[in-house]
Design an enzyme around this catalytic site. Structure first.
Site, PDB file in Angstrom:
ATOM      1  N   TYR A 120       0.809  -1.006  -0.055  1.00 26.20           N
ATOM      2  CA  TYR A 120       0.069   0.130  -0.109  1.00 26.20           C
ATOM      3  C   TYR A 120       0.383   0.936   0.203  1.00 26.20           C
ATOM      4  O   TYR A 120       1.468   1.322   0.925  1.00 26.20           O
ATOM      5  CB  TYR A 120      -1.157  -0.118   1.619  1.00 26.20           C
ATOM      6  CG  TYR A 120      -1.878  -0.859   1.408  1.00 26.20           C
ATOM      7  CD1 TYR A 120      -1.792  -2.225   0.385  1.00 26.20           C
ATOM      8  CD2 TYR A 120      -2.140  -1.417   2.512  1.00 26.20           C
ATOM      9  CE1 TYR A 120      -2.557  -3.379   0.493  1.00 26.20           C
ATOM     10  CE2 TYR A 120      -3.603  -2.884   2.863  1.00 26.20           C
ATOM     11  CZ  TYR A 120      -3.847  -3.168   1.864  1.00 26.20           C
ATOM     12  OH  TYR A 120      -4.672  -4.778   1.729  1.00 26.20           O
ATOM     13  N   HIS A 143       0.620 -11.992   1.717  1.00 26.49           N
ATOM     14  CA  HIS A 143      -0.213 -11.674   0.855  1.00 26.49           C
ATOM     15  C   HIS A 143      -1.604 -12.038  -0.506  1.00 26.49           C
ATOM     16  O   HIS A 143      -2.155 -11.862  -0.392  1.00 26.49           O
ATOM     17  CB  HIS A 143      -0.005 -10.164   0.338  1.00 26.49           C
ATOM     18  CG  HIS A 143      -1.007  -8.612   0.411  1.00 26.49           C
ATOM     19  ND1 HIS A 143      -0.649  -7.870  -0.171  1.00 26.49           N
ATOM     20  CD2 HIS A 143      -2.656  -8.891   0.319  1.00 26.49           C
ATOM     21  CE1 HIS A 143      -1.369  -6.813  -0.488  1.00 26.49           C
ATOM     22  NE2 HIS A 143      -2.844  -7.328   0.004  1.00 26.49           N
ATOM     23  N   SER A 189     -12.802  -5.502   2.200  1.00 31.38           N
ATOM     24  CA  SER A 189     -13.824  -5.034   1.117  1.00 31.38           C
ATOM     25  C   SER A 189     -15.055  -5.883   1.563  1.00 31.38           C
ATOM     26  O   SER A 189     -15.670  -5.998   0.740  1.00 31.38           O
ATOM     27  CB  SER A 189     -13.327  -5.181   0.346  1.00 31.38           C
ATOM     28  OG  SER A 189     -12.538  -4.654  -0.582  1.00 31.38           O
ATOM     29  N   PRO A 190     -15.322  -5.615   3.086  1.00 31.75           N
ATOM     30  CA  PRO A 190     -16.643  -6.171   3.365  1.00 31.75           C
ATOM     31  C   PRO A 190     -18.050  -5.918   3.464  1.00 31.75           C
ATOM     32  O   PRO A 190     -19.304  -5.724   3.512  1.00 31.75           O
ATOM     33  CB  PRO A 190     -16.855  -6.507   4.997  1.00 31.75           C
ATOM     34  CG  PRO A 190     -15.923  -4.947   4.867  1.00 31.75           C
ATOM     35  CD  PRO A 190     -14.554  -5.099   4.337  1.00 31.75           C
ATOM     36  N   ARG A 232     -16.413  -2.801  -1.281  1.00 29.19           N
ATOM     37  CA  ARG A 232     -15.805  -2.106  -2.327  1.00 29.19           C
ATOM     38  C   ARG A 232     -16.630  -0.391  -2.521  1.00 29.19           C
ATOM     39  O   ARG A 232     -16.811   0.395  -3.422  1.00 29.19           O
ATOM     40  CB  ARG A 232     -14.782  -2.059  -3.544  1.00 29.19           C
ATOM     41  CG  ARG A 232     -14.123  -3.521  -3.367  1.00 29.19           C
ATOM     42  CD  ARG A 232     -14.277  -3.610  -5.096  1.00 29.19           C
ATOM     43  NE  ARG A 232     -13.866  -5.006  -5.418  1.00 29.19           N
ATOM     44  CZ  ARG A 232     -11.993  -5.876  -4.697  1.00 29.19           C
ATOM     45  NH1 ARG A 232     -11.635  -5.005  -4.082  1.00 29.19           N
ATOM     46  NH2 ARG A 232     -12.360  -7.199  -4.977  1.00 29.19           N
ATOM     47  N   GLY A 233     -17.550  -0.388  -0.941  1.00 27.35           N
ATOM     48  CA  GLY A 233     -18.191   0.682  -0.790  1.00 27.35           C
ATOM     49  C   GLY A 233     -19.534   0.178  -1.280  1.00 27.35           C
ATOM     50  O   GLY A 233     -20.664   1.501  -1.174  1.00 27.35           O
TER      51      GLY A 233
END
Length: 332
Positions: free
Chosen positions: A60, A127, A206-207, A210-211
């Site tokens: 990141y 990862h 991403s629960p 992704r929004g």
């Protein structure tokens, strides 16, 4: 904030995904620009609320996210449980492939410790699975780092069922992180049962889709250049319209509880099993506080049936990623 078990300790039932503070590929985040003063306030507010499970990664930024998180909470390190990740080859600021060679894992661990300004990493994830390196070698390396006190707990991100079983046989896997939400339920067939049966914490990234599951979204073409959502297949065209029908179902349940769609989506995850610890990301304190409220939202059996019916496995319109290379790296 309620607590859930991870390894031999416990963490906040809802964590904080920090990727949005400096997304993959540069300081301009994947989900829009960042107000870094507000981002600092988000991290401190999280700790104030008892949200201590903070998730970052070397990739990141690259590297910038770990530095930002480490610097921001340096005076509050003992209040935080920090998870970070290794597994990519990074050259000239860009990902150029996978790399889980034992020597590289050790190098990344040392570098992450420096960037985070700490003497131990609480949870160290691979990862993405590297097909060139047997998972047994990866686990052996991580066990050495655990014994020497460099890391406390071992995790895998996006392993397939065979890899996970081999890893668990080779050592102690404490956590598995994969995408999981009402619109991405593929782990339910094999990964979730294995984690439940073997005492492994499961951490959905991403629960909130992704929004998308918040309902506060726009069509792909309405986002600025550089925003990840411009190229997300699930935000595009007819896929957007089809997926909004799921959001409508989530909002219907939310209205019954005077809650928000985001809270319902997170509460649904928490209701699936006691070992599930979602890590929604946000760059705003108001959203952080909203997400935290999901820990106290009890959905009824009727609510859960309605949501399951609206979001069947495989029912989301569009691929998870537009880039085939990214698809190849999941369930490795």
């Amino acid at each position: 904030m309620k607590r859930r078990s991870l390894g031999t300790t416990d963490v906040s039932a809802i964590g904080l995904g920090c990727m949005g503070f400096a997304g993959v590929g540069g300081m301009r985040a994947m989900y829009g620009d960042v107000d870094f003063e507000e981002a600092r306030r988000v991290l401190h507010r999280a700790l104030d609320m008892g949200i201590d499970f903070l998730d970052t990664a070397e990739v990141y930024g690259p590297f910038l996210n770990e530095e930002f998180v480490g610097e921001t909470i340096r005076d509050r390190r003992e209040e935080a449980f920090i998870a970070t990740k290794f597994g990519f080859r990074i050259e000239e600021g860009k990902v150029s492939g996978l790399d889980s060679r034992p020597a590289h894992i050790q190098e990344v661990c040392e570098a992450s410790l420096r960037r985070l300004g700490t003497d131990r990493i609480d949870l160290f994830y691979q990862h993405r699975v590297d097909p060139a390196v047997p998972i047994e070698e990866v686990m052996e390396t991580l066990e050495v780092l655990r014994r020497t006190g460099k890391i406390r707990f071992i995790g895998l991100s996006e392993p397939g069922p065979e890899t996970l079983a081999r890893a668990a046989k080779a050592g102690r896997v404490d956590a598995v992180q994969s995408e999981y939400s009402l619109w991405e339920r593929g782990v339910e067939a094999d990964i979730l049962p294995f984690c439940r049966d073997n005492g492994i914490a499961f951490v959905p990234y991403s629960p909130l889709g992704r929004g998308f599951l918040t309902g506060a979204v726009k069509r792909a073409e309405d986002y600025e250049e550089g925003d990840y959502r411009r190229n997300d297949p699930r935000y595009q065209g007819e896929n957007f319209d089809a997926n909004m029908r799921l959001v409508d179902a989530v909002k219907t349940v939310a209205a019954r509880h005077e809650a928000t769609a985001a809270q319902v989506a997170l509460a649904w995850l928490l209701a699936q099993a006691d070992n599930i610890i979602p890590i929604p990301g946000t760059k705003k304190r108001s959203r952080l506080e909203e997400n935290a409220g999901a820990a106290d939202l009890a959905l009824s059996k009727e609510d859960l049936r309605a949501l399951d019916a609206a979001a069947p496995v495989g029912g989301t319109a569009g691929e998870r990623y537009s880039n085939p290379a990214m698809l190849k790296m999941v369930r490795g």
